[in-house]
Structures are given as structure tokens and as C-alpha cells.
Scaffold this active site. Structure first.
Site, mmCIF file in Angstrom:
data_model
loop_
_atom_site.group_PDB
_atom_site.id
_atom_site.type_symbol
_atom_site.label_atom_id
_atom_site.label_comp_id
_atom_site.label_asym_id
_atom_site.label_seq_id
_atom_site.Cartn_x
_atom_site.Cartn_y
_atom_site.Cartn_z
ATOM 1 N N THR A 333 -24.247 13.397 -43.738
ATOM 2 C CA THR A 333 -24.510 13.375 -42.299
ATOM 3 C C THR A 333 -25.276 12.130 -41.882
ATOM 4 O OG1 THR A 333 -24.560 15.798 -42.252
ATOM 5 C CG2 THR A 333 -25.554 14.652 -40.392
ATOM 6 N N GLN A 362 -19.458 16.569 -39.423
ATOM 7 C CA GLN A 362 -20.615 15.804 -38.971
ATOM 8 C C GLN A 362 -20.272 14.318 -38.845
ATOM 9 O OE1 GLN A 362 -20.591 17.852 -41.631
ATOM 10 N NE2 GLN A 362 -22.476 19.065 -41.763
ATOM 11 N N GLN A 384 -19.391 16.930 -33.666
ATOM 12 C CA GLN A 384 -20.490 17.599 -34.357
ATOM 13 C C GLN A 384 -21.586 16.588 -34.713
ATOM 14 O OE1 GLN A 384 -19.258 20.056 -37.626
ATOM 15 N NE2 GLN A 384 -21.339 20.465 -38.339
ATOM 16 N N ASP A 385 -22.848 16.976 -34.445
ATOM 17 C CA ASP A 385 -24.012 16.156 -34.816
ATOM 18 C C ASP A 385 -23.988 14.772 -34.159
ATOM 19 O OD1 ASP A 385 -24.466 18.342 -36.380
ATOM 20 O OD2 ASP A 385 -24.579 17.281 -38.275
ATOM 21 N N ASP A 408 -24.206 21.749 -32.911
ATOM 22 C CA ASP A 408 -25.514 21.123 -33.206
ATOM 23 C C ASP A 408 -25.539 19.654 -32.781
ATOM 24 O OD1 ASP A 408 -25.969 23.561 -34.467
ATOM 25 O OD2 ASP A 408 -25.503 22.778 -36.457
ATOM 26 N N ARG A 464 -30.030 26.777 -32.140
ATOM 27 C CA ARG A 464 -30.265 27.573 -33.342
ATOM 28 C C ARG A 464 -31.202 26.766 -34.240
ATOM 29 N NH1 ARG A 464 -24.887 27.480 -37.236
ATOM 30 N NH2 ARG A 464 -24.438 25.232 -37.157
ATOM 31 N N TRP A 466 -32.451 24.837 -37.224
ATOM 32 C CA TRP A 466 -32.096 24.199 -38.489
ATOM 33 C C TRP A 466 -33.209 24.428 -39.516
ATOM 34 C CZ3 TRP A 466 -31.682 18.170 -39.250
ATOM 35 C CH2 TRP A 466 -31.158 17.908 -40.531
#
Length: 547
Positions: A333, A362, A384-385, A408, A464, A466
């Protein structure tokens, strides 16, 4: 009769106005010198004389008349009538900047080189003739060559700089000691980093197919740095008729895909910033798509990016977590980021930062690891990310930004404030995944933001955890119908409900559903919401005054 009287009065008013507001006289800086100062032709780019960079520091009432020429000395400048042309043109109140030495010291070159005594005599001639025209002479010592031996910078000019100093002292002439100033600059940068100030070019360049290594002539960045040293000298000498026309600082470097700036890539401009510089460096980035994997290292602090237009100034890359690096290993990531920010006090405005890898897992657009980082009117595009607020001790501020993604897409350990931002939800997922350290009072704070998107209704959680102590708060935000009624997710761990801090205050919109939120989240009172000021969250850093 009345009409004639009105016409006469009107003509008189115009005449009086013209008399009351005479046209302002512009000041000319005449520049007499050698190749270090001279204008260059396109066929020698990126070689740049520092006289080419001087004009950017002044307003329109100062004219730069750069008459410096490659290969000239005080002697050849006189013999070729170049000096006489300046004297014939200079008028009262103008300045004449005089910088020679690189070629005067070539005493074995007939018609060019002169010994120090003759060099001094020529400088005296220049000064007296400028004063005879009621103009103002300014003497400048020759700039240091980049001549490092075993890591030590050695002088090549010998007796010539002291001659300039003696003439300036004896005739009471303003002196800008470029020799000493450039020596301090090069020593401060060191051997290898200082190459970026000089005309070092890799092979394959259109003007230098075999490359170039030049320790005398400047790169665009070096020319600007030397011009800035001259401006420092102007300020130190208190040459007020010039000082009052200095612009407030705008841009140190310009990046343009079409070659109209000093650099064609953003990383080149970053690399040109002197390490450990104690002043802000402003980089203006013209419209274009810059496909680059950028790194702003720890040694480059107080850097500001300003884009020409947020929709058209795009910095993009397409790495992703599962992609293999050169050693055949997955990038992960963090490694997928298109821009790594490690230098403190970075800010950016009017720029799009994009990871264009698509929905492949990611894929980070921006990784922020340093403290006091500010984004204004920027876009962060990805899936994502998208935005990794990595630094544990990092404080970040986002104002009027657009951030999009899926799962996320705002995540990390930093303390970050998002003011009046648009958060765009694609497909389905989670807006945030904070990993706030236990000892931090604040994690993510969204104030007056809009959460919307093209995702289906009820497909998004606000966040949420991590890590167990994740902290995320939404204050006076408008939430679209993409937001799930329960609002928050525990990432499949019941224990996270005891340690996370998720809260809202006065949420509005179709996604605001206070009564249906998970019981372990919070609805703030007015007094509790009042604790979420910039001063409380960011401490001694005031981003509204930063950069």
C-alpha cells in the site's frame, strides 16, 4: 455658445489632469558582464545566465537591459564598443551592474585576458563614466565556479575578486559580493547537491546529445538562485529606488510541460531546491498532465506548489499495492503512492493528485508523512486508499478540497482537519479508516463538508477503525443518502467499540440519521462541538497563516 464653453472646460480639465499626473519614469538596470550573466540562445538551453532571471524580482517599472556577452572581459567589452553602447544609452537614475572576471583572468588569451592592475583600471573607467551620466554604478565580484576537490570548494578567481572590492572601497561604489555569496551557497549545499545549480545535462538532450557537465554556467534553477543573491545585495545596500520596485515573492521555479518554465517535470523542480533551505520555496506548475512518481524528501522544507488550474494541473501515477517492483516484490500500500511528502510545512493549491491504476485494490495518490501540511482547492482522485495520512506526528489541513474513492479512501494515523471539502463516494465502502494513536486527542475532523457520490443509497459507512483508538468526527456536515443509517462499522471487532471515538454534530441531509446510529457512537452537544476549533486540534500551528 454654451456648447463651446463646455468643450473648452473639458479640454482644460484634460490638460490639468495630464499635468497633475506625469508619466512615471522607468528605471533601467544595464548589465555589463560575461557568460555567467548573459542572455542565452534556445540552442544552449538549459544553460541560463543569471541576468535572464533578474527581471522576475521587479515590477514593470524596472527594465532589465542585459548587455552581458559570452566570453567577454573588461578589455574585450571596451574594444568591441559594447561598453560605449551602454554609456550612450544610460540616463540619470539608471543603474549599471558591472560583473567581470571569469575571462579577464585568462591572461594568455590576447585581446581578452588582463592582469589584475589593468582589470582594476578598467573598472575605475567604468565607474567614472557611469557617474558622468548621473547613473549609478554597482560593482559585482565574479561568481564562484563549482570547483570541489575532495569535498572542499576551492576558488579559481585568485586576485580578481579583491581588486573589485578595493575599487569599490576607494571610489565609494555600491558592491554586491557575488563571490562570497555564491561561495556560501555552494558550501551550504555541498559537492553533489550543488550540481543542480549548474548546466549538468544527461545524454539524449536535444541540445546536448552526449550530455554536459559545466561547473561555470548555470541551470535555470542556478540562474534564479544567483539572481536572488543579487537581490539580497540590493536590499543590503539599501538601493531604495530599486528596493521599492521589488515584487512581493511569487514563484521561485516554474514547471511547464511545453518548456516555457525552468523545468518540464515537477521532480526536477523539487530536486533543485537547496537542502535545508530556511525560506519558503514556491513552485508554480502550469496546466498539463505530469505522470511522475514524486518524492519530497525531509531535507526540502517549506515548499509550496501552486497549480495553474485545479482541473487541468494534474499529477498522476498508476502504481498499486499488488504491482511488482523492480525486484519482483509487491509494492504494498505505502509503496503504491504517486507522491510521498516527507518535508515539513508543505502546502499545495489548485492541483489534482491522482492514482490512475483503477479499481485494482490499494492504490495511493498521496502519502503524507510530515508535519504541518496544507492543501487548498485540490483534488485527490482514486479508488481504494486514495489519501494516506501516514505520519503519527503529522498535522494536516484540507480546505475546499475534493476527495474521492471507494474503500477506506481517507486513512492513516495523522491528525487532519477537512474544512468545506467535498467527499465523493464511488461504488460502496468506507469513507475513513483512521488509525489514530491512543495518546492523540484528535484524529479526523470534518467540518462543514459535503458527503455525496454516485454510489447506491445506504452503501457507505462514515468510518471504520484501522486501529483500535481511531477518532473521527463530523461537524455540521451534509451527508448524502449514500451514508448507511448505522453510520459506523467496528471492522468486525467488538472490542473496537470500546476504544474508538466516532461522533457527529448537527449532521444534515438524507444520510443524517441520529436515531439509527450505532449506540457506541456519539452525538456531540454544542459545548463539546465547541472544542473542535483549529487551535484546539492543531495546537501552535495556524494553517490559515501558513505559507
Amino acid at each position: 455658445m454654451l456648447m463651446k464653453q463646455r468643450n473648452w472646460i473639458g479640454a482644460l480639465c484634460i490638460a490639468l489632469l495630464a499635468f497633475a499626473a506625469p508619466e512615471r519614469k522607468k528605471i533601467t538596470i544595464w548589465m555589463a558582464g560575461d557568460s555567467t550573466m548573459a542572455n542565452k540562445s534556445p540552442k544552449t538551453y538549459p544553460e541560463t545566465g543569471w541576468g535572464m532571471a533578474l527581471g522576475q524580482f521587479f515590477d514593470e517599472d524596472v527594465i532589465i537591459a542585459n548587455r552581458a556577452q559570452n566570453g567577454r572581459s573588461t578589455l574585450s567589452f571596451i574594444n568591441e564598443k559594447r561598453w560605449q553602447a551602454i554609456i550612450d544609452s544610460a540616463t540619470e537614475g539608471d543603474y549599471v551592474f558591472i560583473e567581470f572576471g571569469h575571462n579577464d583572468e585568462k591572461v594568455n588569451k590576447p585581446g581578452v585576458g588582463v592582469y589584475p592592475a589593468a582589470y582594476g583600471a578598467n573598472l575605475v573607467k567604468f565607474v567614472l563614466e557611469v557617474r558622468a551620466k548621473k547613473a549609478i554604478p554597482v560593482l559585482l565580484t565574479p561568481i564562484m565556479r563549482r570547483n570541489f576537490k575532495n569535498g572542499v570548494l576551492e576558488d579559481t578567481h585568485g586576485e580578481y575578486p579583491p581588486v573589485v572590492r578595493r575599487v569599490a572601497d576607494s571610489l565609494k561604489v555600491p558592491l554586491i559580493d557575488m563571490h562570497l555569496k555564491s561561495e556560501a551557497l555552494l558550501n551550504g549545499m555541498g559537492d553533489e547537491p550543488s550540481k543542480k545549480l549548474f548546466n549538468y545535462v544527461d545524454s539524449g538532450h536535444v541540445n546536448y546529445p552526449k550530455g554536459n557537465k559545466d561547473n561555470t554556467h548555470f541551470s535555470p534553477a542556478g540562474a534564479t538562485a544567483m539572481a536572488e543573491l543579487a537581490v539580497q545585495g540590493i536590499k543590503e545596500l539599501k538601493l531604495e529606488s530599486l528596493v521599492k520596485h521589488l515584487k512581493k515573492k511569487q514563484y521561485d521555479f516554474v514547471v511547464a510541460k511545453d518548456g516555457s518554465g525552468q523545468f518540464t517535470t515537477v521532480q526536477e523542480a523539487i530536486n533543485a531546491i537547496p537542502d535545508m533551505r530556511k525560506s519558503e520555496t514556491v513552485i508554480y506548475i502550469k496546466n498539463g498532465v505530469y505522470k511522475e512518481k514524486l518524492v519530497l524528501p525531509e531535507s526540502k522544507n517549506m515548499v509550496t506548489f501552486i497549480g495553474e488550474n485545479v482541473d487541468s494541473t494534474i499529477i498522476t501515477y498508476d502504481d498499486f499495492a499488488g504491482k511488482k517492483n523492480i525486484l519482483g516484490e509487491a509494492m504494498g500500500t505505502s509503496g503504491s503512492s504517486g507522491f510521498f511528502i516527507y518535508g515539513k510545512d508543505f502546502s499545495a493549491s489548485n492541483i489534482t493528485f491522482q492514482n490512475s491504476a483503477g479499481p485494482v485494490g490499494q492504490a495511493v495518490a498521496v502519502f503524507v508523512g510530515s508535519d504541518r501540511v496544507k492543501f487548498t482547492n485540490c483534488r485527490f482522485l482514486g479508488f481504494q486508499d486514495t489519501l494516506y495520512t501516514y505520519g503519527v506526528e503529522s498535522r494536516q489541513y484540507y480546505r475546499s478540497c475534493y476527495i474521492e474513492g471507494t474503500v477506506d479512501f481517507i486513512f492513516g494515523a495523522s491528525t487532519a482537519v477537512f474544512d468545506s471539502c467535498t467527499i465523493f463516494c464511488k461504488k460502496a465502502g468506507y469513507v475513513t479508516a483512521a488509525s489514530t494513536p491512543e495518546n492523540k486527542k484528535y484524529g479526523y475532523v470534518f467540518r462543514y463538508c459535503t458527503i455525496k457520490g454516485d454510489a447506491p443509497a445506504g452503501s457507505y459507512f462514515l468510518g471504520r477503525p484501522w486501529r483500535p483508538y481511531a477518532k473521527t468526527v463530523y461537524i455540521s456536515c451534509n451527508l448524502g443518502n449514500q451514508v448507511k443509517a448505522e453510520g459506523w462499522d467496528n471492522w468486525g471487532k467488538k472490542d473496537n467499540e470500546k476504544t474508538t471515538y466516532y461522533a457527529e454534530y448537527k449532521s444534515t441531509g438524507a444520510g443524517a440519521n441520529n436515531g439509527a446510529r450505532v449506540p457506541w457512537s456519539h452525538q456531540l452537544t454544542a459545548s463539546e462541538a465547541g472544542l473542535y476549533t483549529l487551535e484546539q486540534i492543531l495546537g501552535d500551528w495556524k494553517p490559515e497563516n501558513a505559507n
